[in-house]
Design a protein around this motif. Structure first.
Motif, PDB file in Angstrom:
ATOM      1  N   ASP A  11     -11.757 -31.304 -22.647  1.00  0.00           N
ATOM      2  CA  ASP A  11     -12.311 -32.766 -22.908  1.00  0.00           C
ATOM      3  C   ASP A  11     -12.473 -33.124 -24.268  1.00  0.00           C
ATOM      4  OD1 ASP A  11     -12.512 -32.642 -19.964  1.00  0.00           O
ATOM      5  OD2 ASP A  11     -14.724 -32.503 -20.136  1.00  0.00           O
ATOM      6  N   ASN A  12     -12.681 -34.640 -24.322  1.00  0.00           N
ATOM      7  CA  ASN A  12     -13.074 -35.115 -25.591  1.00  0.00           C
ATOM      8  C   ASN A  12     -12.231 -34.494 -26.735  1.00  0.00           C
ATOM      9  OD1 ASN A  12     -15.163 -36.824 -24.615  1.00  0.00           O
ATOM     10  ND2 ASN A  12     -16.290 -34.745 -24.421  1.00  0.00           N
ATOM     11  N   VAL A  13     -10.588 -34.210 -26.746  1.00  0.00           N
ATOM     12  CA  VAL A  13     -10.085 -34.125 -27.762  1.00  0.00           C
ATOM     13  C   VAL A  13      -9.918 -35.147 -28.670  1.00  0.00           C
ATOM     14  CG1 VAL A  13      -7.604 -33.213 -28.283  1.00  0.00           C
ATOM     15  CG2 VAL A  13      -8.516 -32.355 -26.263  1.00  0.00           C
ATOM     16  N   ASP A  14     -10.591 -34.857 -29.956  1.00  0.00           N
ATOM     17  CA  ASP A  14     -10.673 -36.323 -30.480  1.00  0.00           C
ATOM     18  C   ASP A  14      -9.348 -36.348 -31.647  1.00  0.00           C
ATOM     19  OD1 ASP A  14     -11.372 -35.090 -33.507  1.00  0.00           O
ATOM     20  OD2 ASP A  14     -12.742 -33.969 -32.039  1.00  0.00           O
ATOM     21  N   THR A  15      -9.202 -37.549 -32.254  1.00  0.00           N
ATOM     22  CA  THR A  15      -8.067 -37.755 -33.366  1.00  0.00           C
ATOM     23  C   THR A  15      -8.036 -36.883 -34.328  1.00  0.00           C
ATOM     24  OG1 THR A  15      -9.146 -39.572 -34.087  1.00  0.00           O
ATOM     25  CG2 THR A  15      -7.629 -40.082 -32.155  1.00  0.00           C
ATOM     26  N   ASP A  16      -9.391 -36.540 -34.863  1.00  0.00           N
ATOM     27  CA  ASP A  16      -9.590 -35.640 -36.100  1.00  0.00           C
ATOM     28  C   ASP A  16      -8.919 -34.298 -35.828  1.00  0.00           C
ATOM     29  OD1 ASP A  16     -11.168 -36.879 -38.659  1.00  0.00           O
ATOM     30  OD2 ASP A  16     -11.962 -37.689 -36.736  1.00  0.00           O
ATOM     31  N   VAL A  17      -8.932 -33.767 -34.653  1.00  0.00           N
ATOM     32  CA  VAL A  17      -8.285 -32.296 -34.383  1.00  0.00           C
ATOM     33  C   VAL A  17      -6.890 -32.746 -34.302  1.00  0.00           C
ATOM     34  CG1 VAL A  17     -10.548 -31.224 -33.871  1.00  0.00           C
ATOM     35  CG2 VAL A  17      -8.952 -32.236 -32.016  1.00  0.00           C
ATOM     36  N   ILE A  18      -6.429 -33.834 -33.587  1.00  0.00           N
ATOM     37  CA  ILE A  18      -4.970 -34.110 -33.235  1.00  0.00           C
ATOM     38  C   ILE A  18      -4.409 -34.228 -34.701  1.00  0.00           C
ATOM     39  CG2 ILE A  18      -3.363 -35.563 -32.356  1.00  0.00           C
ATOM     40  CD1 ILE A  18      -5.459 -36.432 -30.366  1.00  0.00           C
ATOM     41  N   ILE A  19      -4.713 -35.123 -35.600  1.00  0.00           N
ATOM     42  CA  ILE A  19      -4.171 -35.032 -36.774  1.00  0.00           C
ATOM     43  C   ILE A  19      -5.431 -35.130 -37.940  1.00  0.00           C
ATOM     44  CG2 ILE A  19      -3.530 -37.318 -36.641  1.00  0.00           C
ATOM     45  CD1 ILE A  19      -1.606 -34.835 -38.521  1.00  0.00           C
ATOM     46  N   PRO A  20      -5.797 -34.202 -38.580  1.00  0.00           N
ATOM     47  CA  PRO A  20      -7.008 -34.321 -39.464  1.00  0.00           C
ATOM     48  C   PRO A  20      -6.661 -35.321 -40.567  1.00  0.00           C
ATOM     49  CG  PRO A  20      -6.489 -31.883 -38.950  1.00  0.00           C
ATOM     50  CD  PRO A  20      -5.456 -32.818 -38.635  1.00  0.00           C
ATOM     51  N   ALA A  21      -7.498 -35.893 -40.981  1.00  0.00           N
ATOM     52  CA  ALA A  21      -7.579 -37.179 -41.828  1.00  0.00           C
ATOM     53  C   ALA A  21      -6.918 -36.505 -43.300  1.00  0.00           C
ATOM     54  CB  ALA A  21      -8.946 -37.776 -42.067  1.00  0.00           C
ATOM     55  N   ARG A  22      -6.871 -35.308 -43.550  1.00  0.00           N
ATOM     56  CA  ARG A  22      -6.408 -34.851 -44.932  1.00  0.00           C
ATOM     57  C   ARG A  22      -5.121 -34.844 -44.791  1.00  0.00           C
ATOM     58  NH1 ARG A  22      -8.540 -30.686 -41.793  1.00  0.00           N
ATOM     59  NH2 ARG A  22      -7.260 -28.984 -41.392  1.00  0.00           N
TER      60      ARG A  22
ATOM     61  N   CYS B 360     -14.832 -44.922 -48.375  1.00  0.00           N
ATOM     62  CA  CYS B 360     -15.107 -44.164 -47.076  1.00  0.00           C
ATOM     63  C   CYS B 360     -15.259 -42.501 -47.330  1.00  0.00           C
ATOM     64  CB  CYS B 360     -14.055 -44.424 -46.149  1.00  0.00           C
ATOM     65  SG  CYS B 360     -13.701 -46.076 -45.653  1.00  0.00           S
ATOM     66  N   GLY B 361     -14.644 -42.217 -48.361  1.00  0.00           N
ATOM     67  CA  GLY B 361     -14.370 -40.767 -48.815  1.00  0.00           C
ATOM     68  C   GLY B 361     -14.797 -39.800 -47.944  1.00  0.00           C
ATOM     69  N   PRO B 362     -15.871 -39.197 -48.219  1.00  0.00           N
ATOM     70  CA  PRO B 362     -16.211 -37.992 -47.381  1.00  0.00           C
ATOM     71  C   PRO B 362     -16.446 -38.300 -46.087  1.00  0.00           C
ATOM     72  CG  PRO B 362     -18.359 -38.996 -48.795  1.00  0.00           C
ATOM     73  CD  PRO B 362     -17.211 -39.782 -49.119  1.00  0.00           C
ATOM     74  N   CYS B 363     -16.810 -39.164 -45.559  1.00  0.00           N
ATOM     75  CA  CYS B 363     -17.101 -39.384 -43.919  1.00  0.00           C
ATOM     76  C   CYS B 363     -15.860 -39.011 -43.312  1.00  0.00           C
ATOM     77  CB  CYS B 363     -17.277 -41.048 -43.719  1.00  0.00           C
ATOM     78  SG  CYS B 363     -17.288 -41.323 -41.980  1.00  0.00           S
ATOM     79  N   LEU B 364     -14.715 -39.290 -43.715  1.00  0.00           N
ATOM     80  CA  LEU B 364     -13.520 -38.602 -42.583  1.00  0.00           C
ATOM     81  C   LEU B 364     -13.017 -37.383 -43.508  1.00  0.00           C
ATOM     82  CD1 LEU B 364     -10.486 -40.944 -43.541  1.00  0.00           C
ATOM     83  CD2 LEU B 364     -12.397 -41.083 -44.817  1.00  0.00           C
ATOM     84  N   GLY B 365     -13.690 -36.694 -44.505  1.00  0.00           N
ATOM     85  CA  GLY B 365     -12.838 -35.561 -45.126  1.00  0.00           C
ATOM     86  C   GLY B 365     -11.964 -35.811 -46.022  1.00  0.00           C
ATOM     87  N   GLY B 366     -12.033 -37.190 -46.481  1.00  0.00           N
ATOM     88  CA  GLY B 366     -10.991 -37.905 -47.410  1.00  0.00           C
ATOM     89  C   GLY B 366     -10.956 -37.226 -48.738  1.00  0.00           C
ATOM     90  N   HIS B 367     -12.191 -37.252 -49.655  1.00  0.00           N
ATOM     91  CA  HIS B 367     -12.373 -37.117 -51.005  1.00  0.00           C
ATOM     92  C   HIS B 367     -14.190 -37.332 -51.079  1.00  0.00           C
ATOM     93  CE1 HIS B 367     -11.867 -41.141 -53.011  1.00  0.00           C
ATOM     94  NE2 HIS B 367     -12.037 -41.309 -51.662  1.00  0.00           N
ATOM     95  N   MET B 368     -14.233 -37.093 -52.400  1.00  0.00           N
ATOM     96  CA  MET B 368     -15.800 -37.421 -52.759  1.00  0.00           C
ATOM     97  C   MET B 368     -17.032 -36.526 -52.050  1.00  0.00           C
ATOM     98  SD  MET B 368     -15.560 -39.267 -55.627  1.00  0.00           S
ATOM     99  CE  MET B 368     -17.044 -39.765 -55.697  1.00  0.00           C
TER     100      MET B 368
END
Lengths: 165, 420
Positions: A11-22, B360-368
């Motif tokens: 359940d709750n597979v989120d978009t951050d684990v589907i494709i991390p923001a990095r 927005c930096g750290p909130c999404l693990g982007g930077h900062m």
């Protein structure tokens, strides 16, 4: 009709684990595909084959609005996602890019990881070839079918504008 | 059958007398928003589909806030793509480094969005503007492209959950505690596909900044949007900012709600969400003492001036504990400047905080402010998913500015009511 091996998640597979923001700073589908699901299933990308099927639980795709999520799943080779329910932005995004998703709580519960499954998009029938069970997914409303038949929201819009002019 | 506030706004924008939950409609858009992560993808589909014109250059907002000031070459390329598009189409509401703020703090502050509007944004926290009595919802990049082309988009009219607010806050309790409590109560999919309609005498108790914080996290309960009634506080806020005609919609007395819940503000305690879901809530007194490494105070959820004041009140004359990194990020240039003129920046720096330009930096693990494996942060942001603020083995605890500031001082999860 598609056929493939099932990759199953909860359940709750989120978009951050589907494709991390990095990885969002390089939005080409091929680049996104390399990192799909890596934070919850590091082996997914090396094991998935073209045509395979992803099965999730409730609220699949919750979180951010990143369209990169369905783009990365499709680019990794997945032919469709079946889930008990979808988060609404993921649902819209998948439809808008013409990527098939099916809502079917029963299938999401009973299909096992590794099962061989076929999906008939015309009838919404999902068949688990490994267990022999069949399931019927919720049909799309006609309006959404129109978007999918045109290959996504923008081709739909293009066709609509052409008709008006 | 009567309509909810959300349904009335959607009906008006679809040119219909009435709508009901489940109807598929096409509604006109007042504002279409995108940021540096989502706009380049929208531009790509816009151009590939063969479109070359936007519907109205005054009704599109492009805000470069996620990875800015650009953290690397790839981010710089994304910003360049968005910047070139904004210039080519003479986009009125284009915000770049030096003017930019975090989109959901910036648009209300600049008066770009207001009561009665129908807004989509390619960012899930676009639901923030419901605080102003607007229908506002997050979408993806293709939806943004479609909005920029046609000035309208398709919606399924949502059913509603009504949240009755009663009572008054106790000390150190704020909007963040309300929304974390609500998400804990109904779950991360408790409002899936639905609107969350806030009502009741307790609304008047909430500042506009509290309302922005609450509406901002409607998506964390799966909601399509969150919405507040328009009152004197709303009208005071938009005065001098919002210049379009104000349209006030009110829910019909016989509007239908699938579910009604009541929250008594006077019973709320400072609340946190433990890893890895926003619904994993505890009151801070249940979990205080948990060791932490970092504190982040900012974001589209809690980077407004009231949040800065709350944090500064706690940090004044105190020091960030040894071994804790405390990062403060005012959400917009206006908030940043207010922090300076009110002396808050001096308080933060004296206490040992890093104060950043809006991002927005750290909130999404982007930077900062990304974290290493095994690290844990208390943050005023909105998501605590696996890997959200950095390494997949780092952890985020969501909290209010008061709890975050108190935790920075204590060096562990702390209750602001325990400070001497």
């Amino acid at each position: 009709m598609v056929q493939g091996k099932v990759f199953k998640y909860g359940d709750n597979v989120d978009t951050d684990v589907i494709i991390p923001a990095r990885y969002l700073n390089a939005p080409s589908p091929a680049e996104l595909a390399k990192h799909c699901m890596e934070d919850i299933d590091a082996d997914f990308v090396s094991n998935v084959k073209a045509g395979d099927i992803m099965v999730g639980g409730a609220n699949f795709g919750c979180g951010s609005s990143r369209e990169h999520a369905p783009i990365s799943i499709r680019a990794a080779g997945i032919s469709c996602v079946i889930a008990a329910s979808f988060a609404r932005i993921f649902y819209r995004n998948a439809i808008n890019i013409g990527f098939p998703i099916l809502e079917c709580p029963e299938a999401a519960e009973k299909i096992n990881a590794g099962d061989e499954v076929t999906v008939d998009f015309d009838t919404g029938v999902i068949t688990d070839l490994t267990t022999g069970e069949t399931f019927k997914a919720t049909a799309f409303p006609a309006f959404i079918n129109g978007i999918i038949e045109n290959g996504g929201l923008l081709p739909y819009l293009k066709a609509k504008q052409a008709k008006e002019n | 059958m009567g309509m909810t506030m959300t349904q009335k706004i959607l009906a008006a924008h679809a040119g219909l007398d009435s709508v009901k939950a489940g109807d598929l409609i096409e509604a006109k858009l007042d504002i279409v928003l995108g940021n540096d992560v989502t706009t380049p993808v929208a531009i790509d589909v816009f151009e590939k589909a063969g479109f070359d014109r936007v519907f109205d250059k005054d009704k599109i907002a492009i805000v470069l806030d996620h990875y800015t000031p650009c953290k690397d070459i790839k981010s710089a390329e994304l910003c360049a793509t968005a910047r070139n598009f904004a210039r080519k189409h003479s986009i009125t509401h284009f915000y770049d480094v030096g003017q930019v703020g975090i989109e959901h703090a910036l648009l209300p502050e600049k008066g770009i969005v207001g009561p009665g509007d129908c807004i989509i944004g390619a960012d899930s926290h676009t639901c923030t503007y419901g605080a102003l009595g607007a229908f506002s919802t997050g979408v993806g990049s293709t939806d943004m492209a479609a909005g920029m082309i046609a000035g309208e988009n398709w919606f399924k009219v949502p059913a509603a959950i009504k949240v009755n607010l009663v009572g008054k806050f106790n000390k150190h309790v704020s909007g963040k505690d309300v929304i974390l409590h609500l998400i804990g109560m109904i779950g991360v999919d408790g409002a899936l596909y639905k609107s969350i309609e806030f009502a009741g005498e307790g609304v008047a108790e909430l500042s506009m900044d509290d309302r922005f914080t609450i509406a901002n996290m409607a998506i964390e309960a799966g909601g399509k949007n969150g919405i507040f009634p328009v009152d004197e506080k709303t009208l005071d806020y938009i005065k001098g900012r919002f210049t379009r005609p104000v349209k006030i919609y009110e829910a019909d007395p016989d509007a239908e709600y699938e579910r009604e819940v009541t929250i008594d503000l006077s019973t709320l305690k400072p609340t946190v969400s433990l890893p890895h879901l926003p619904s994993n809530t505890k009151t801070v007194d249940e979990v205080k003492g948990m060791p932490i490494d970092q504190v982040v105070i900012g974001s589209c959820t809690n980077g407004r001036i009231s949040d800065m004041r709350i944090a500064a009140e706690i940090l004044k004359g105190r020091k960030v504990a040894d071994g804790i990194r405390c990062i403060v990020i005012p959400a917009t240039q206006e908030v940043y400047m207010q922090c300076i003129t009110e002396g808050l920046t001096e308080i933060f720096i004296t206490a040992g905080c890093a104060v950043s330009t809006p991002t927005c930096g750290p909130c999404l693990g982007g930077h900062m402010g990304c974290m290493a494996a095994g690290e844990r942060a208390v943050t005023t942001t909105n998501r605590n998913f696996v890997g959200r603020m950095g390494h997949v083995k780092s952890e985020v605890i969501l909290a209010s500015p008061a709890v975050a500031a108190a935790s920075a001082v204590a060096g562990c999860v702390a209750d602001p009511n325990d400070l001497n």
